[in-house]
Enzyme design. Structure first.
Site: not given
Ligand code: GRF
Length: 202
Positions: A12-13, A63, A88-91, A105, A107, A134, A143, A172
């Site tokens: 969650g950074s 799902r 990390m789940r496809i919606l 999102n 990416h 992006s 994506d 990001e």
């Molecule tokens: C990031 O690189 C983001 O672009 C990708 O997953 C990573 C998540 O990192 N979708 P964090 O959990 O926000 O640190």
């Protein structure tokens, strides 16, 4: 002031960057953080900031059922907008359609290049000299939604995937709050499959 739900699966950074950029008089307020993974690092960040959290495990659910739980929790929180931040789940198509124009999102590539996973490995293997990040509207195709904001960084010949990931992650953290602000201020909207910007928004 738009209420925002953030969906995470990991450290969650990016969530941390969205929290850090939040202002009392700003255009957005994070109302709820949902993780599909118990103990995800981002949950502690939200807790520390006094933001409500919820764990909705995906295991053993279809799902559609999982997404229905997400949707119900987001609606109950009053969320106007939803940010995926390392979720990390496809919606399901239904979820993406229900939140169309309100769901974004981040990416770690210069979309439309390098959709999917193992992005940094593939960028290095291909000998690219630039990569980046992006923020895009989420549409049913993975994506593939219209880009709201992008930033780029150099790729050095000696880069490991980890080194490149760290360089991209740094931008990001600037890009995501800026893109969310644009959306929360109604300066960008999804219209007929395009990101439409208000005058002066970029
Ligand atoms: C990031 O690189 C983001 O672009 C990708 O997953 C990573 C998540 O990192 N979708 P964090 O959990 O926000 O640190």
């Amino acid at each position: 002031m738009k209420k925002v739900g953030v969906l995470i699966s990991g450290r969650g950074s990016n969530l941390g960057a969205l929290i850090a950029a939040q202002r009392d008089d700003g255009p957005y307020r994070i109302a709820l953080v949902i993780s599909n993974i118990e103990g995800a690092g981002g949950l502690a960040r939200a807790d520390a900031a006094g933001i409500a959290t919820l764990v909705i495990p995906h295991k053993g659910k279809t799902r559609e059922n999982f997404d229905a739980e997400l949707d119900a929790a987001l609606r109950a929180s009053g969320a106007d907008l939803v940010c995926l931040a390392g979720f990390m789940r496809i919606l399901s198509d239904g979820f993406a359609r229900a939140w169309e124009g309100k769901l974004i999102n981040i990416h770690p590539s210069l979309l439309p290049a390098y959709k999917g996973t193992r992005v940094h490995e593939r960028v290095i293997e291909a000998g690219e000299t630039r990569s980046g990040a992006s923020v895009h509207f989420v549409v049913p195709e993975l994506d593939a939604g219209p880009v709201i904001a992008q930033a780029s960084v150099p790729v050095h010949p000696s880069d490991s995937p980890e080194a490149l990931a760290a360089r991209v992650l740094e931008i990001e953290h600037q890009l995501y709050p800026a893109a969310l602000r644009l959306l929360a201020e109604d300066k960008v909207q999804l219209e007929k499959g395009l990101a439409i910007f208000a005058e002066g928004a970029r």
